[in-house]
Design a protein around this motif. Structure first.
Motif, PDB file in Angstrom:
ATOM      1  N   ARG A 105      25.183  -5.969 -18.798  1.00  0.00           N
ATOM      2  CA  ARG A 105      26.393  -6.198 -19.604  1.00  0.00           C
ATOM      3  C   ARG A 105      26.089  -6.041 -21.092  1.00  0.00           C
ATOM      4  NH1 ARG A 105      29.179 -11.714 -18.350  1.00  0.00           N
ATOM      5  NH2 ARG A 105      30.776 -10.738 -19.667  1.00  0.00           N
ATOM      6  N   VAL A 106      24.961  -6.596 -21.536  1.00  0.00           N
ATOM      7  CA  VAL A 106      24.561  -6.464 -22.938  1.00  0.00           C
ATOM      8  C   VAL A 106      24.413  -4.988 -23.303  1.00  0.00           C
ATOM      9  CG1 VAL A 106      22.744  -6.939 -24.616  1.00  0.00           C
ATOM     10  CG2 VAL A 106      23.407  -8.706 -22.996  1.00  0.00           C
ATOM     11  N   ALA A 107      23.733  -4.236 -22.454  1.00  0.00           N
ATOM     12  CA  ALA A 107      23.509  -2.810 -22.721  1.00  0.00           C
ATOM     13  C   ALA A 107      24.828  -2.061 -22.857  1.00  0.00           C
ATOM     14  CB  ALA A 107      22.652  -2.203 -21.610  1.00  0.00           C
ATOM     15  N   CYS A 108      25.776  -2.350 -21.965  1.00  0.00           N
ATOM     16  CA  CYS A 108      27.081  -1.683 -22.015  1.00  0.00           C
ATOM     17  C   CYS A 108      27.843  -2.044 -23.286  1.00  0.00           C
ATOM     18  CB  CYS A 108      27.917  -2.063 -20.791  1.00  0.00           C
ATOM     19  SG  CYS A 108      27.375  -1.326 -19.234  1.00  0.00           S
ATOM     20  N   ARG A 109      27.815  -3.325 -23.638  1.00  0.00           N
ATOM     21  CA  ARG A 109      28.601  -3.784 -24.796  1.00  0.00           C
ATOM     22  C   ARG A 109      28.110  -3.214 -26.120  1.00  0.00           C
ATOM     23  NH1 ARG A 109      28.507  -9.137 -22.174  1.00  0.00           N
ATOM     24  NH2 ARG A 109      26.713  -9.664 -23.483  1.00  0.00           N
ATOM     25  N   THR A 110      26.818  -2.922 -26.212  1.00  0.00           N
ATOM     26  CA  THR A 110      26.231  -2.547 -27.500  1.00  0.00           C
ATOM     27  C   THR A 110      25.770  -1.095 -27.585  1.00  0.00           C
ATOM     28  OG1 THR A 110      24.032  -3.276 -26.770  1.00  0.00           O
ATOM     29  CG2 THR A 110      25.413  -4.917 -27.882  1.00  0.00           C
ATOM     30  N   ALA A 111      25.924  -0.328 -26.517  1.00  0.00           N
ATOM     31  CA  ALA A 111      25.325   1.018 -26.453  1.00  0.00           C
ATOM     32  C   ALA A 111      25.789   1.922 -27.578  1.00  0.00           C
ATOM     33  CB  ALA A 111      25.630   1.653 -25.098  1.00  0.00           C
ATOM     34  N   THR A 112      27.086   2.030 -27.765  1.00  0.00           N
ATOM     35  CA  THR A 112      27.610   2.943 -28.780  1.00  0.00           C
ATOM     36  C   THR A 112      27.207   2.491 -30.178  1.00  0.00           C
ATOM     37  OG1 THR A 112      29.506   3.426 -27.360  1.00  0.00           O
ATOM     38  CG2 THR A 112      29.696   4.045 -29.657  1.00  0.00           C
ATOM     39  N   GLU A 113      27.342   1.208 -30.428  1.00  0.00           N
ATOM     40  CA  GLU A 113      27.007   0.641 -31.743  1.00  0.00           C
ATOM     41  C   GLU A 113      25.560   0.916 -32.125  1.00  0.00           C
ATOM     42  OE1 GLU A 113      25.871  -3.869 -33.208  1.00  0.00           O
ATOM     43  OE2 GLU A 113      27.243  -3.628 -31.522  1.00  0.00           O
ATOM     44  N   LEU A 114      24.643   0.793 -31.166  1.00  0.00           N
ATOM     45  CA  LEU A 114      23.216   0.927 -31.456  1.00  0.00           C
ATOM     46  C   LEU A 114      22.705   2.355 -31.349  1.00  0.00           C
ATOM     47  CD1 LEU A 114      21.904  -2.285 -29.643  1.00  0.00           C
ATOM     48  CD2 LEU A 114      22.247  -1.941 -32.097  1.00  0.00           C
ATOM     49  N   PRO A 132      37.016 -11.823  -7.596  1.00  0.00           N
ATOM     50  CA  PRO A 132      37.208 -10.425  -8.007  1.00  0.00           C
ATOM     51  C   PRO A 132      38.266 -10.262  -9.091  1.00  0.00           C
ATOM     52  CG  PRO A 132      38.158 -10.819  -5.842  1.00  0.00           C
ATOM     53  CD  PRO A 132      37.354 -12.037  -6.185  1.00  0.00           C
ATOM     54  N   GLU A 133      39.134 -11.265  -9.235  1.00  0.00           N
ATOM     55  CA  GLU A 133      40.172 -11.161 -10.260  1.00  0.00           C
ATOM     56  C   GLU A 133      39.600 -11.274 -11.680  1.00  0.00           C
ATOM     57  OE1 GLU A 133      39.685 -15.541  -9.412  1.00  0.00           O
ATOM     58  OE2 GLU A 133      39.715 -13.687  -8.219  1.00  0.00           O
ATOM     59  N   LYS A 134      38.386 -11.825 -11.792  1.00  0.00           N
ATOM     60  CA  LYS A 134      37.746 -11.970 -13.108  1.00  0.00           C
ATOM     61  C   LYS A 134      36.816 -10.773 -13.356  1.00  0.00           C
ATOM     62  CE  LYS A 134      38.110 -16.973 -13.508  1.00  0.00           C
ATOM     63  NZ  LYS A 134      37.431 -18.234 -13.879  1.00  0.00           N
ATOM     64  N   SER A 135      37.422  -9.611 -13.450  1.00  0.00           N
ATOM     65  CA  SER A 135      36.657  -8.362 -13.543  1.00  0.00           C
ATOM     66  C   SER A 135      36.063  -8.152 -14.930  1.00  0.00           C
ATOM     67  CB  SER A 135      37.554  -7.185 -13.185  1.00  0.00           C
ATOM     68  OG  SER A 135      36.866  -5.959 -13.362  1.00  0.00           O
ATOM     69  N   ARG A 136      34.857  -7.594 -14.948  1.00  0.00           N
ATOM     70  CA  ARG A 136      34.203  -7.208 -16.199  1.00  0.00           C
ATOM     71  C   ARG A 136      34.110  -5.680 -16.307  1.00  0.00           C
ATOM     72  NH1 ARG A 136      29.990 -11.406 -14.057  1.00  0.00           N
ATOM     73  NH2 ARG A 136      30.695 -13.349 -15.011  1.00  0.00           N
ATOM     74  N   ALA A 137      34.974  -5.014 -15.583  1.00  0.00           N
ATOM     75  CA  ALA A 137      34.934  -3.551 -15.537  1.00  0.00           C
ATOM     76  C   ALA A 137      35.107  -2.939 -16.915  1.00  0.00           C
ATOM     77  CB  ALA A 137      36.014  -3.017 -14.595  1.00  0.00           C
ATOM     78  N   ASP A 138      35.840  -3.621 -17.807  1.00  0.00           N
ATOM     79  CA  ASP A 138      36.079  -3.044 -19.126  1.00  0.00           C
ATOM     80  C   ASP A 138      34.777  -2.846 -19.904  1.00  0.00           C
ATOM     81  OD1 ASP A 138      35.819  -5.824 -19.255  1.00  0.00           O
ATOM     82  OD2 ASP A 138      36.998  -5.985 -21.098  1.00  0.00           O
ATOM     83  N   GLU A 139      33.799  -3.742 -19.678  1.00  0.00           N
ATOM     84  CA  GLU A 139      32.508  -3.583 -20.359  1.00  0.00           C
ATOM     85  C   GLU A 139      31.809  -2.315 -19.879  1.00  0.00           C
ATOM     86  OE1 GLU A 139      31.479  -8.313 -21.098  1.00  0.00           O
ATOM     87  OE2 GLU A 139      30.254  -7.149 -19.720  1.00  0.00           O
ATOM     88  N   LEU A 140      31.816  -2.115 -18.578  1.00  0.00           N
ATOM     89  CA  LEU A 140      31.160  -0.930 -18.002  1.00  0.00           C
ATOM     90  C   LEU A 140      31.870   0.347 -18.433  1.00  0.00           C
ATOM     91  CD1 LEU A 140      29.139   0.380 -16.015  1.00  0.00           C
ATOM     92  CD2 LEU A 140      30.807  -0.052 -14.199  1.00  0.00           C
ATOM     93  N   LEU A 141      33.185   0.352 -18.331  1.00  0.00           N
ATOM     94  CA  LEU A 141      33.965   1.541 -18.647  1.00  0.00           C
ATOM     95  C   LEU A 141      33.952   1.851 -20.140  1.00  0.00           C
ATOM     96  CD1 LEU A 141      37.045   0.897 -16.321  1.00  0.00           C
ATOM     97  CD2 LEU A 141      35.076   2.370 -15.884  1.00  0.00           C
ATOM     98  N   GLY A 142      33.622   0.846 -20.956  1.00  0.00           N
ATOM     99  CA  GLY A 142      33.616   1.047 -22.392  1.00  0.00           C
ATOM    100  C   GLY A 142      32.255   1.369 -22.983  1.00  0.00           C
ATOM    101  N   ALA A 143      31.269   1.626 -22.144  1.00  0.00           N
ATOM    102  CA  ALA A 143      29.909   1.878 -22.646  1.00  0.00           C
ATOM    103  C   ALA A 143      29.873   3.058 -23.613  1.00  0.00           C
ATOM    104  CB  ALA A 143      28.943   2.109 -21.490  1.00  0.00           C
ATOM    105  N   GLY A 144      30.639   4.110 -23.307  1.00  0.00           N
ATOM    106  CA  GLY A 144      30.764   5.225 -24.234  1.00  0.00           C
ATOM    107  C   GLY A 144      29.641   6.242 -24.213  1.00  0.00           C
TER     108      GLY A 144
END
Length: 209
Positions: A105-114, A132-144
């Motif tokens: 999750r950390v890697a996905c959240r910061t990849a573009t910035e770093l 499953p309703e508490k999805s974190r898919a946005d972090e993965l899909l936003g890696a860039g």
């Protein structure tokens, strides 16, 4: 293998290097919220990838170096990762941001910035077990950046078929749980399961270089 400590705003982090003789990439991989760099998948990648031209840097977050048993909030994990990132950069070598579970999750959240060249997400925790309703898919899909997910077929934090379509590749480790352990009754053994990971990641890194 060499080890260095890095001071960050979240505390002292530690990097254990497994260098390639002729490196073309660096894979920086951190651990999850419940364990360290002794995780079986991180150990396997550190043992195999240097022969494929990938230097592996296993990263221990400050909370782990300090001997604490519980990981801090995601924001603090990001602070530690940002602080040690400059120590991972080598002239002319792209750096893959990686990690397992919370580290993914950390890697996905910061990849573009770093400025990461790609993301390797091992056991990405798509949701808390049973929620499953508490999805974190946005972090993965936003890696860039180009992203590879390696997921156990029986991971309670998200089975491969639960993942949404998106700009990433996914490798399934059959019968694997969140730590890629496979049951003794499974038709493939633990070593075979780890080979699925190392072969898949080695092939993916070859496509990056």
């Amino acid at each position: 293998m060499t080890t260095e400590t890095i001071e960050t705003d979240a505390g002292t982090a530690r990097i254990t290097w497994h260098p390639a003789a002729k490196a073309r990439l660096v894979l920086a991989a951190s651990h999850g919220a419940g364990g360290g760099i002794e995780a079986r998948d991180l150990r396997a990648l550190a043992a195999v990838l240097p022969a494929h031209g990938v230097s592996v840097a296993l990263v221990e977050q400050p909370w782990r170096v300090a001997g604490k048993k519980l990981a801090p909030a995601p924001k603090t994990l990001d602070v530690g990762w940002r602080g040690l990132w400059p120590a991972l950069v080598r002239p002319g070598l792209p750096v893959i941001a990686g990690g397992r579970s919370a580290g993914a999750r950390v890697a996905c959240r910061t990849a573009t910035e770093l400025g990461a060249a790609a993301v390797l997400a091992l056991s990405f925790p798509l949701h808390p077990p049973g929620k499953p309703e508490k999805s974190r898919a946005d972090e993965l899909l936003g890696a860039g950046v180009p992203t590879l997910v390696v997921q156990g077929g029986n991971d309670p934090f998200g089975k491969p078929e639960e993942f949404p379509e998106g700009p990433y590749e996914l490798i399934e480790v059959p019968y694997g749980d969140h730590g890629f352990a496979v049951p003794k009754r499974a038709p493939l053994g633990q070593d075979e399961a780890l080979k699925v990971i190392t072969d898949g990641v080695a092939k993916w890194t070859a496509s990056l270089g």
